[in-house]
Design a protein around this motif. Structure first.
Motif, PDB file in Angstrom:
ATOM      1  N   GLU A 281      -0.727  -3.481   0.279  1.00 37.22           N
ATOM      2  CA  GLU A 281      -1.112  -2.977   1.590  1.00 37.22           C
ATOM      3  C   GLU A 281      -1.310  -4.155   2.532  1.00 37.22           C
ATOM      4  OE1 GLU A 281      -5.120  -1.200   2.751  1.00 37.22           O
ATOM      5  OE2 GLU A 281      -3.871   0.595   2.466  1.00 37.22           O
TER       6      GLU A 281
ATOM      7  N   LYS B 152      -2.285  -5.552   6.281  1.00 42.07           N
ATOM      8  CA  LYS B 152      -3.009  -5.224   7.509  1.00 42.07           C
ATOM      9  C   LYS B 152      -2.253  -5.780   8.703  1.00 42.07           C
ATOM     10  CE  LYS B 152      -7.594  -5.492   9.637  1.00 42.07           C
ATOM     11  NZ  LYS B 152      -8.982  -5.999   9.484  1.00 42.07           N
TER      12      LYS B 152
ATOM     13  N   LYS C  87      -2.217  -0.336   9.115  1.00 41.66           N
ATOM     14  CA  LYS C  87      -1.896  -0.932   7.821  1.00 41.66           C
ATOM     15  C   LYS C  87      -0.528  -0.445   7.379  1.00 41.66           C
ATOM     16  CE  LYS C  87      -6.753  -1.114   6.412  1.00 41.66           C
ATOM     17  NZ  LYS C  87      -7.765  -0.656   5.421  1.00 41.66           N
TER      18      LYS C  87
END
Length: 254
Positions: free
Chosen positions: A170, A172, A178
């Motif tokens: 993931e 950011k 995200k």
């Protein structure tokens, strides 16, 4: 767009090849396969993850986390790491499988900008024989293909033993955005440690254990990709767990 053409005296007599001095051609390549003989050194510079394509699994060096993004090539085409994977160093040469045959043919990317009638080293001598430069290119690409075949055996064994699990990342992008990076796989250490003694010893006998541990070590470099992107270190999904090296030769010299 690459224009891959088989090398032949009929097509390339009088043609010359210039040295590879820019990696601009790789600017939008965000991953590339690594062969077994370079996994140890590649693991020091790039995260290595397994990717499955057309039913076959391979180990890839990650150069970026987003599509068409290579964080290791600058605006001037300069490579920004101390190691260049062999598949990029072989450019503009490539082995292509002959149609309806099992062997490979040495080809070149005619659109590389490195083929010239005036500058560089000749591909063929005046008598039609392959030049020393072409012989070195053939030797390099042949060795690469041999190493690639060994890598395929390694990845196939890892898949057969069901040692892979998703490597979900993931990233950011901003305070409120995200992005999930999917399609990557990693070795599941819990499954590795739970292998039968027979299977574990087989991995050791085949020389695959050092490759597995190099891959696992390389995942620490995911944070470096985030820093190069100017973003926080990417979050990796929780997994189920808590050397000598044979190197391909350096880029052949003209």
């Amino acid at each position: 767009m690459a224009n891959i053409v088989p090398i032949s005296v009929e097509t390339h007599a009088g043609k010359k090849i210039q040295p590879l001095t820019s990696y601009a051609f790789a600017k939008k390549i965000n991953s590339a396969p690594v062969v077994a003989s370079e996994i140890a050194i590649a693991s020091r510079h790039f995260p290595l993850a397994f990717i499955e394509q057309n039913g076959e699994v391979g180990l890839f060096a990650l150069f970026g986390l987003l599509n068409q993004q290579n964080l290791f090539v600058d605006a001037n085409g300069r490579w920004l790491a101390d190691y260049v994977p062999a598949i990029l160093r072989r450019y503009p040469f490539i082995f292509a499988k002959a149609r309806d045959r099992e062997d490979y043919i040495l080809c070149v990317d005619e659109d590389s900008g490195l083929i010239s009638e005036k500058k560089g080293a000749p591909l063929f001598e005046d008598n039609g024989e392959a030049s020393e430069t072409l012989k070195k290119a053939l030797a390099f690409v042949t060795e690469y293909q041999r190493a690639a075949n060994s890598s395929m055996a390694f990845s196939a064994e890892v898949k057969r033993l069901s040692l892979l699990q998703p490597l979900n990342i993931e990233l950011k992008i901003s305070e409120d955005k995200k992005q999930k990076i999917e399609g990557l796989q990693r070795i599941d250490e819990k499954r590795l440690n739970a292998l039968s003694e027979e299977d574990f010893l087989a991995l050791r006998t085949k020389g695959f254990l050092p490759l597995i541990y190099a891959h696992l070590f390389s995942l620490n470099a995911l944070g470096d990709l985030g820093r190069r992107l100017g973003k926080p270190a990417p979050k990796v999904s929780k997994s189920s767990h808590k050397k000598d090296e044979l190197s391909l030769p350096d880029t052949f010299k003209f």
